[in-house]
Design a protein around this motif. Structure first.
Motif, mmCIF file in Angstrom:
data_model
loop_
_atom_site.group_PDB
_atom_site.id
_atom_site.type_symbol
_atom_site.label_atom_id
_atom_site.label_comp_id
_atom_site.label_asym_id
_atom_site.label_seq_id
_atom_site.Cartn_x
_atom_site.Cartn_y
_atom_site.Cartn_z
ATOM 1 N N MET A 67 1.009 -1.185 -0.121
ATOM 2 C CA MET A 67 0.041 -0.166 -0.082
ATOM 3 C C MET A 67 0.962 1.227 0.085
ATOM 4 O O MET A 67 1.738 1.423 0.945
ATOM 5 N N LEU A 68 0.662 2.053 -1.161
ATOM 6 C CA LEU A 68 1.513 3.323 -0.954
ATOM 7 C C LEU A 68 1.086 4.359 -0.098
ATOM 8 O O LEU A 68 1.802 4.842 0.757
ATOM 9 N N PRO A 69 -0.434 4.765 0.145
ATOM 10 C CA PRO A 69 -0.584 5.562 1.267
ATOM 11 C C PRO A 69 -0.850 4.590 2.380
ATOM 12 O O PRO A 69 -2.216 4.232 2.874
ATOM 13 N N ALA A 70 0.243 4.452 3.280
ATOM 14 C CA ALA A 70 0.306 3.233 4.082
ATOM 15 C C ALA A 70 -0.655 3.665 5.538
ATOM 16 O O ALA A 70 -0.781 5.011 5.646
ATOM 17 N N TYR A 71 -1.395 2.656 5.856
ATOM 18 C CA TYR A 71 -2.012 2.889 7.028
ATOM 19 C C TYR A 71 -1.872 1.734 8.069
ATOM 20 O O TYR A 71 -2.436 0.694 7.944
ATOM 21 N N ILE A 72 -1.331 1.780 8.978
ATOM 22 C CA ILE A 72 -0.768 0.601 9.988
ATOM 23 C C ILE A 72 -1.836 0.750 11.094
ATOM 24 O O ILE A 72 -1.751 1.731 11.882
ATOM 25 N N SER A 73 -2.797 -0.332 10.934
ATOM 26 C CA SER A 73 -3.770 -0.407 11.894
ATOM 27 C C SER A 73 -3.579 -1.607 12.764
ATOM 28 O O SER A 73 -3.000 -2.757 12.314
ATOM 29 N N ARG A 74 -4.290 -1.996 13.967
ATOM 30 C CA ARG A 74 -4.314 -3.144 14.557
ATOM 31 C C ARG A 74 -5.385 -3.056 15.796
ATOM 32 O O ARG A 74 -5.857 -1.796 16.072
ATOM 33 N N PRO A 75 -5.918 -4.180 16.096
ATOM 34 C CA PRO A 75 -6.852 -4.116 17.332
ATOM 35 C C PRO A 75 -5.887 -3.893 18.493
ATOM 36 O O PRO A 75 -4.997 -4.251 18.626
ATOM 37 N N PHE A 76 -6.582 -3.211 19.503
ATOM 38 C CA PHE A 76 -6.013 -2.798 20.692
ATOM 39 C C PHE A 76 -6.640 -3.928 21.928
ATOM 40 O O PHE A 76 -7.599 -4.197 21.748
ATOM 41 N N PRO A 77 -5.762 -3.817 23.028
ATOM 42 C CA PRO A 77 -6.676 -4.804 24.167
ATOM 43 C C PRO A 77 -7.778 -4.520 24.568
ATOM 44 O O PRO A 77 -8.533 -5.555 24.701
ATOM 45 N N ASN A 78 -8.477 -3.338 24.406
ATOM 46 C CA ASN A 78 -9.842 -3.122 24.719
ATOM 47 C C ASN A 78 -10.719 -3.029 23.596
ATOM 48 O O ASN A 78 -11.590 -2.391 23.655
ATOM 49 N N THR A 79 -10.206 -3.226 22.231
ATOM 50 C CA THR A 79 -11.156 -2.913 21.175
ATOM 51 C C THR A 79 -11.052 -4.367 20.104
ATOM 52 O O THR A 79 -10.261 -5.130 20.286
ATOM 53 N N LYS A 80 -12.203 -4.288 19.460
ATOM 54 C CA LYS A 80 -12.242 -5.333 18.359
ATOM 55 C C LYS A 80 -11.987 -4.860 17.148
ATOM 56 O O LYS A 80 -11.338 -5.321 16.299
ATOM 57 N N LYS A 81 -12.251 -3.629 16.851
ATOM 58 C CA LYS A 81 -12.023 -2.683 15.479
ATOM 59 C C LYS A 81 -10.356 -2.586 15.577
ATOM 60 O O LYS A 81 -9.723 -2.423 16.561
ATOM 61 N N ARG A 82 -9.781 -2.465 14.416
ATOM 62 C CA ARG A 82 -8.516 -2.066 14.269
ATOM 63 C C ARG A 82 -8.307 -0.296 14.283
ATOM 64 O O ARG A 82 -9.283 0.114 13.414
ATOM 65 N N TYR A 83 -7.468 0.092 14.692
ATOM 66 C CA TYR A 83 -7.219 1.734 14.662
ATOM 67 C C TYR A 83 -5.903 2.098 14.277
ATOM 68 O O TYR A 83 -4.987 1.371 14.743
ATOM 69 N N GLY A 84 -5.475 2.929 13.432
ATOM 70 C CA GLY A 84 -4.444 3.297 12.765
ATOM 71 C C GLY A 84 -3.505 4.129 13.885
ATOM 72 O O GLY A 84 -4.062 5.005 14.607
ATOM 73 N N GLU A 85 -2.292 3.874 13.698
ATOM 74 C CA GLU A 85 -1.274 4.524 14.609
ATOM 75 C C GLU A 85 0.088 5.122 13.815
ATOM 76 O O GLU A 85 0.628 5.799 14.190
#
Length: 719
Positions: free
Chosen positions: A632-650
């Motif tokens: 992905m050229l417009p990179a977006y690194i996301s992951r679920p966090f310990p208290n989330t089910k959805k992935r969030y970008g960081e």
């Protein structure tokens, strides 16, 4: 550094300088700093940075001072020890004392700008630093997110070595960990020559991929010839990635070997440690380092007796062998180079800044108003005996492994005005930087360009060659190509494996529909794409196996080669079972495996904390981008966090800018989230929807345009 009040003389100096500085905030909150002198511009810049996010300014220097444990607790003691061993504050102070007068003025303005902010904002309580010193910038002379190099040595290895009494006996606990995770962040830099642009002007695309909110967008102008716009790393006084009226520069992190580990042969005699060098024994240098920490109000100090050879600090032990590190992690010439390139007026002057050899961690993509485009792979490259394998620790007991000075820039891998008319680097090999017109690998020592190919690089070469009349908008479109090239390798292997499954097998029933979705996919990510969800979640499960399979087969090369090998040699089970696990977990978490990517891949900013916090129950927006790992050229690194089910970008696209040079500069830019780190500011998240859609704002480079779009005009110190 204890709490100190500022003297009357200091306050008078701050107030006098503040009157010479004008800050104009535009309608996006971007600060345009105008000063009589360069030092005035630096003063105003640091004041404005503190207004936007003092916490990040301060934390960057707490880290570089090796004092994190005093704020975050004893878990960071060894990270502090590492910093204190490789960045010597005493040497930074000496460099400041010996600096040319013009640089001292900038460093003093840096400290004064921050200190004046603290004086005028007594309600702002620093976490640790109540006073900033003018030598602080000499601790941190490179604006890269990966500015500190320890070769492959880690803080964990440092802890293993120094947490017990050092010995020379072998111990398995200190063995090198080889299964390192693929780096998923990075940057893209593109340059386009007049021969392939519609206007006949050169265009530069600036696209760093870093931790969100790692850099704000700024503009610095002085009556001493400074007029630079771009991204500045919090707490630094030079624009790291940006442009002026004459030229622009984009840095991508490099794998050029600029740091080495040495195997030191040590013995202990009568309580004294010695190391062997050219048949003689030399006493190890020792240095006591005290690391302070605080935990729940209880302060503590840990004392370390550290060892150094002439190569550098002893950092680890592997197979019973002590390892030292040789690296340049701060350089006065690096700070000088970072400043001088912001005032370069063309190619020859820019090349003179490169001759300082102060850029210790980065590649450079360049374009200018004269129509030149250029690329340099690394900058400060030690010259070594090529008969040694410098990817591994080398024998430190012989002078044969000493660095032999530094390569001239003309000896490095570079390309200037290639016939194809474009250049690209995506943290990948320089031997595809200009497609078929790239430098040839066989002409350079291995240590000069060990970088492998990645899927972003493959995608960039394919995309950039597809247009002959580039405009700013077409450049932005190219930079936002959403093809995930890695799955062009992995999905066909999956489909082939599935076709071998018998129809009466339960796995056939479970995977028939998911495989059909992936088989029909065009390999482009998108908010509405179920295939993207399946591919990314499946791909994450494959990563450990991709690395391990290639390593087991002796294919420990770049990620592209590892992926190709894995796809061609894996069992059907290794491909199919992870897809089943993906659909199972999607059903468990969201009730269905047919989930559009944007439903689980989100962008949210709800706190000004440096450590991100996310909450599924609070508002967020869908994002169609994915990790740079997959191309992905417009990179977006996301992951679920310990208290989330959805992935969030960081991580990922942060400051993005396309700039066209000519009689007048034209540019468009975009910033992840917003300019301000204050959640109560309207500029905290006001660029979020634009970020989602890839809609850029016009850069306000000329003062008349800035004034037309001014939201606030003031001198530092005025509220």
């Amino acid at each position: 550094i204890l709490a100190q009040s500022f003297t009357k003389e200091e306050i008078a100096r701050y107030e006098t300088q503040a009157k010479q500085v004008t800050v104009i905030r535009d309608t996006w909150g971007i600060p345009h700093i105008y000063g009589k002198t360069d030092a005035d511009a630096v003063f105003g810049l640091l004041y404005a940075q503190c207004e936007d996010d003092f916490k990040r300014v301060e934390m960057n220097y707490i880290e570089k001072l090796g004092r994190m444990a005093e704020v975050t607790g004893p878990q960071n003691i060894y990270e502090d020890l590492l910093i204190r061993m490789i960045i010597d504050a005493g040497e930074a102070q000496k460099d400041y004392d010996n600096a040319p007068e013009w640089l001292k003025k900038l460093c003093m303005a840096f400290a004064d700008g921050i200190n004046y902010y603290l004086y005028t904002h007594p309600e702002k309580k620093p976490a640790l630093l109540n006073r900033f010193e003018p030598w602080f910038p000499l601790l941190w002379t490179d604006g890269s997110i990966g500015a500190i190099s320890t070769a492959d040595l880690t803080a964990e290895e440092l802890k293993n070595f120094y947490s017990t009494a050092p010995s020379v006996s072998s111990t398995n606990s200190n063995e090198k960990v080889t299964d390192k995770e693929e780096i998923t962040t990075g940057s893209n830099g593109f340059a386009f020559s007049p021969m392939i642009t519609e206007s006949g002007n050169a265009i530069l695309y600036i696209n760093p991929h870093v931790t969100f909110y790692f850099r704000p967008e700024v503009h610095m102008v002085s009556e001493e010839g400074l007029n630079a716009y771009g991204a500045v790393t919090w707490g630094q006084f030079f624009i790291y990635q940006g442009f002026n009226e004459y030229c622009g520069w984009m840095h991508t992190s490099s794998q050029v070997d600029a740091a080495d580990t040495y195997i030191e042969k040590v013995v202990q005699k009568e309580g004294q440690w010695y190391y062997q060098y050219d048949g003689k024994e030399q006493a190890l240098l020792t240095k006591e380092i005290a690391i302070h920490s605080e935990n729940k109000g209880i302060k503590d100090t840990t004392h370390f007796n550290t060892f150094f050879t002439d190569h550098g600090p002893i950092m680890a032990k592997r197979n019973g062998q002590w390892l030292s590190l040789k690296a340049d992690n701060r350089l006065m010439n690096g700070l000088i180079q970072c400043w001088q390139r912001t005032k370069a007026t063309g190619l020859e002057e820019f090349k003179r800044t490169l001759d300082l050899k102060g850029n210790i961690s980065n590649n450079t993509v360049y374009a200018d108003a004269a129509g030149n485009i250029a690329y340099w792979h690394g900058n400060r490259i030690p010259e070594r005996d090529p008969s040694y394998d410098w990817t591994k620790a080398v024998d430190g007991s012989t002078s044969k492994t000493e660095w032999k000075g530094y390569h001239e820039v003309s000896e490095s891998v570079f390309s200037i005005n290639p016939p194809n008319g474009w250049l690209q680097n995506c943290n990948s090999t320089p031997f595809t930087v200009a497609g078929d017109y790239s430098p040839k690998k066989e002409n350079y020592p291995v240590y000069m360009a060990p970088d492998g190919e990645n899927f972003r690089g493959i995608n960039a070469v394919r995309v950039l060659g597809g247009e002959k009349d580039y405009t700013l908008d077409k450049v932005i479109k190219a930079g936002y190509d959403k093809r995930l090239a890695a799955f062009e390798v992995l999905v066909p292997a999956l489909v082939k494996a599935f076709e071998q499954v018998q129809k009466n097998d339960s796995l056939y029933t479970l995977l028939r529909e998911p495989v059909a979705v992936l088989k029909q996919w065009d390999y482009r990510s998108g908010e509405a794409s179920v295939a993207t969800t399946l591919a990314v979640e499946w791909g994450q499960r494959l990563l450990p196996a991709i690395r391990k399979t290639g390593a087991d087969a002796g294919k420990n090369t770049d990620f592209v080669a590892l992926t190709q090998y894995f796809a061609g040699h894996s069992s059907g089970e290794a491909l199919l079972i992870p897809l089943y696990e993906t659909t199972r977990d999607l059903k468990k978490n969201f009730g269905d495996w047919q989930i559009p990517w944007g439903e689980i891949n989100r962008f949210q900013r709800i706190s000004s904390d440096i450590n991100y916090t996310f909450d599924d129950s609070k508002p967020s927006i869908p994002i169609g981008f994915a990790s740079s790992t997959w191309g992905m050229l417009p990179a977006y690194i996301s992951r679920p966090f310990p208290n989330t089910k959805k992935r969030y970008g960081e991580h990922g696209n942060s400051f993005v800018c396309a700039v066209e040079f000519g009689k007048k500069v034209k540019a468009k830019s975009l910033l992840a989230g917003g300019q301000s780190g204050d959640e109560n500011s309207k500029h905290f998240f006001d660029q979020a929807q634009m970020y989602r859609e890839g809609q850029f704002k016009d850069v306000l480079f000329y003062r008349e345009d800035v004034l037309k779009n001014a939201e606030k005009i003031y001198h530092p110190g005025e509220r």
